[in-house]
Write an enzyme that holds these catalytic residues in place. Structure first.
Site, short mmCIF file in Angstrom:
data_model
loop_
_atom_site.label_atom_id
_atom_site.label_comp_id
_atom_site.label_asym_id
_atom_site.label_seq_id
_atom_site.Cartn_x
_atom_site.Cartn_y
_atom_site.Cartn_z
N HIS A 1 0.79 -1.24 0.00
CA HIS A 1 0.00 0.00 0.00
C HIS A 1 0.82 1.28 0.00
O HIS A 1 0.27 2.37 -0.08
CB HIS A 1 -0.96 0.02 1.19
CG HIS A 1 -0.28 0.37 2.49
ND1 HIS A 1 0.44 -0.54 3.21
CD2 HIS A 1 -0.19 1.53 3.17
CE1 HIS A 1 0.94 0.03 4.29
NE2 HIS A 1 0.57 1.29 4.29
C1 UD1 Z 1 -2.25 5.84 5.33
C2 UD1 Z 1 -0.98 6.43 5.92
C3 UD1 Z 1 0.11 5.37 5.93
C4 UD1 Z 1 -0.34 4.11 6.61
C5 UD1 Z 1 -1.66 3.63 6.00
C6 UD1 Z 1 -2.18 2.47 6.79
C7 UD1 Z 1 -0.62 8.84 5.49
C8 UD1 Z 1 0.10 9.82 4.70
N1 UD1 Z 1 -0.49 7.56 5.11
O1 UD1 Z 1 -1.96 5.52 3.98
O2 UD1 Z 1 1.25 5.87 6.63
O3 UD1 Z 1 0.64 3.13 6.43
O4 UD1 Z 1 -2.63 4.69 6.06
O5 UD1 Z 1 -3.08 1.71 6.04
O6 UD1 Z 1 -1.28 9.18 6.44
N2 UD1 Z 1 -9.25 4.44 0.90
C9 UD1 Z 1 -10.51 3.87 0.81
N3 UD1 Z 1 -11.15 3.58 1.97
C10 UD1 Z 1 -10.64 3.82 3.19
C11 UD1 Z 1 -9.39 4.44 3.27
C12 UD1 Z 1 -8.70 4.72 2.12
O7 UD1 Z 1 -11.02 3.62 -0.27
O8 UD1 Z 1 -11.31 3.52 4.21
C13 UD1 Z 1 -8.51 4.72 -0.35
C14 UD1 Z 1 -8.84 6.07 -0.97
O9 UD1 Z 1 -8.80 5.91 -2.36
C15 UD1 Z 1 -7.64 6.90 -0.54
C16 UD1 Z 1 -6.50 5.89 -0.51
O10 UD1 Z 1 -7.12 4.69 -0.07
O11 UD1 Z 1 -7.37 7.95 -1.43
C17 UD1 Z 1 -5.38 6.26 0.42
O12 UD1 Z 1 -5.84 6.51 1.75
P1 UD1 Z 1 -5.02 7.47 2.73
O13 UD1 Z 1 -5.60 7.39 4.09
O14 UD1 Z 1 -4.86 8.80 2.14
O15 UD1 Z 1 -3.59 6.85 2.74
P2 UD1 Z 1 -3.13 5.35 2.94
O16 UD1 Z 1 -2.47 4.91 1.68
O17 UD1 Z 1 -4.25 4.55 3.49
N1 UDP Z 2 -3.96 -5.49 8.70
C1 UDP Z 2 -5.20 -6.11 8.78
N2 UDP Z 2 -5.79 -6.52 7.62
C2 UDP Z 2 -5.23 -6.34 6.40
C3 UDP Z 2 -3.96 -5.72 6.33
C4 UDP Z 2 -3.36 -5.30 7.50
O1 UDP Z 2 -5.73 -6.29 9.88
O2 UDP Z 2 -5.84 -6.73 5.39
C5 UDP Z 2 -3.33 -5.01 9.95
C6 UDP Z 2 -1.96 -5.60 10.17
O3 UDP Z 2 -2.08 -6.85 10.83
C7 UDP Z 2 -1.30 -4.54 11.03
C8 UDP Z 2 -1.89 -3.26 10.47
O4 UDP Z 2 -3.10 -3.63 9.82
O5 UDP Z 2 -1.68 -4.65 12.38
C9 UDP Z 2 -0.93 -2.65 9.49
O6 UDP Z 2 -1.56 -1.65 8.79
P1 UDP Z 2 -1.06 -1.11 7.40
O7 UDP Z 2 -0.25 -2.13 6.71
O8 UDP Z 2 -2.27 -0.60 6.72
O9 UDP Z 2 -0.19 0.16 7.82
P2 UDP Z 2 1.32 0.39 8.32
O10 UDP Z 2 1.56 -0.50 9.48
O11 UDP Z 2 2.21 0.14 7.17
O12 UDP Z 2 1.31 1.82 8.68
#
Ligand code: UD1
Ligand code: UDP
Length: 383
Positions: free
Chosen positions: A214
């Site tokens: 991601h």
């Molecule tokens: C964010 C964090 C990242 C973290 C990740 C955990 C920032 C800059 N990034 O990244 O550090 O590792 O969360 O998962 O804060 N979207 C949906 N539904 C949701 C949420 C997101 O469809 O419930 C989609 C949307 O298209 C959105 C994209 O995911 O534009 C990215 O979501 P965003 O929260 O901006 O960043 P993450 O990539 O999730």
């Molecule tokens: N996770 C989850 N389901 C998924 C993917 C991740 O429950 O399909 C959990 C994972 O076990 C961990 C956390 O989400 O506890 C990690 O989140 P993510 O990878 O989105 O973000 P990061 O840790 O890189 O910020």
């Protein structure tokens, strides 16, 4: 305790719910024995909002629903962070907490830190001191900014303490251990009892791999994403079937970026799974391929070898202990790492357990975090 305290936690993204859960349990335990109870409010920014990215974690980890949800949603960094900042400031002015608690390195983290610092509310940063030394990562900017305006820095690992010391922040740093390890320990048995993901997907212990992708660096560059997906296809065809719960960021980008790409039948693309399913899957997998920070650690805690699809990692301990190989999106390096692991599987029993405590603590990080907060707020009272 001399007076009752009010604490506010701000969360918004999936890994933050997982970090909040054990802290709330520690607060509950404290309140069971103390007459001056801690009042705690959760503000959810709404950064993640799909059921499978948000509510499922509150339900499974029994986190009380957030008292406030700002419903900010997705957007460009500035727009998203700006909306959060305005909303959090308003709530902090109303709630007047003694301390704000922030987690990790997302836009929700930095927005909350900025809001509180400007109105002189002290800030405790959980998972402080992580550094990738790559300032093109939005998370690196969020971490550095948050650490430097926080009042207590709760460091998960000795390496994080070293980074903070180098940046002149030693005096406000406390080594607590890793709160995600607490969550794993609290939920591992529950996952074994409640999750039926292995049966549902027909997975047998040590015969499959789990993948997640991601990070912006992997999802926003078509050639990098394509290289990774093609590697997954090759590995799924010739080595291990792969289960790939896809983050919505990746599933939204994939059809427009790589319209012709097709998954091999052994590469199972599924919706994001809940925490219990993920812990259960990782705990029985042969390998993990990931660019997630949380997953690198959980793989290590659950004795699952990891191949990290990034050019660097903040969780260097997992590499130092021999549990993780960092390969970026380079096909040759990915294959090399895969073969290295395969030959190790033939030669030795994989066991990361002896290295967990020295690097990540004893699974009591939440208690240590709460203690550090109380000590900061009421130095004369805390023991
Ligand atoms: C964010 C964090 C990242 C973290 C990740 C955990 C920032 C800059 N990034 O990244 O550090 O590792 O969360 O998962 O804060 N979207 C949906 N539904 C949701 C949420 C997101 O469809 O419930 C989609 C949307 O298209 C959105 C994209 O995911 O534009 C990215 O979501 P965003 O929260 O901006 O960043 P993450 O990539 O999730
Ligand atoms: N996770 C989850 N389901 C998924 C993917 C991740 O429950 O399909 C959990 C994972 O076990 C961990 C956390 O989400 O506890 C990690 O989140 P993510 O990878 O989105 O973000 P990061 O840790 O890189 O910020």
């Amino acid at each position: 305790m001399s007076k009752s305290l009010t604490l506010v936690s701000v969360v918004g993204a999936r890994p933050q719910f997982i970090k909040l859960a054990p802290l709330l349990r520690s607060i509950d335990r404290f309140n069971e024995v103390e007459s001056n109870k801690i009042k705690h409010y959760t503000i959810h920014t709404g950064q993640h909002y799909d059921h499978g990215m948000s509510d499922i974690f509150f339900e499974e980890l029994e986190i009380p629903h957030a008292e406030y949800n700002l419903g900010v949603g997705s957007g460009r960094h500035g727009v998203q962070t700006g909306k959060m900042l305005a909303g959090i400031e308003e709530l902090l002015l109303e709630l007047e907490p003694d301390m704000l608690i922030i987690f990790g390195d997302t836009n929700s983290t930095v927005a909350a830190a900025l809001a509180a610092a400007k109105i002189h509310i002290p800030i405790a940063h959980v998972e402080a001191g992580l550094r990738s030394f790559n300032r093109r990562m939005p998370e690196e900017i969020n971490r550095i900014a948050s650490d430097h305006i926080s009042d207590i820095l709760l460091a998960p690992t000795p390496t994080a303490v070293t980074h903070l010391t180098r940046e002149g922040l030693e005096e406000i740093t406390v080594l607590t251990g890793d709160i995600m390890y607490d969550t794993v320990l609290l939920n591992q048995q529950l996952a074994a009892r409640k999750s039926d993901i292995l049966t549902k997907l027909g997975l047998e212990e040590n015969t499959y791999a789990v993948a997640t992708v991601h990070r912006a660096e992997n999802t926003d560059a078509p050639e990098r994403l394509e290289a990774l997906l093609n590697m997954f296809n090759e590995i799924a065809e010739n080595h291990y079937p792969i289960v790939f719960p896809m983050h919505p960021r990746t599933s939204h980008r994939l059809p427009s970026m790589l319209p012709d790409w097709k998954a091999h039948p052994n590469l199972r693309l599924i919706e994001p799974v809940g925490y219990l399913d993920m812990i259960q899957m990782l705990g029985h997998a042969r390998l993990a391929f990931t660019d997630s920070g949380g997953l690198q650690k959980e793989a290590f805690f659950l004795n699952c070898p990891c191949i990290t699809l990034r050019d660097e990692t903040e969780w260097v301990e997992t590499v130092m202990a021999g549990g993780n190989v960092v390969v970026g999106a380079n096909p040759e390096k990915i294959m090399q790492a895969l073969f290295q692991w395969k030959s190790r599987f033939q030669e030795e029993e994989i066991d990361f357990a002896p290295d967990i405590a020295p690097y990540f603590g004893e699974g009591d990080a939440a208690d240590k975090i709460l203690h550090a907060i109380l000590k900061y707020l009421q130095p004369a009272v805390a023991v």
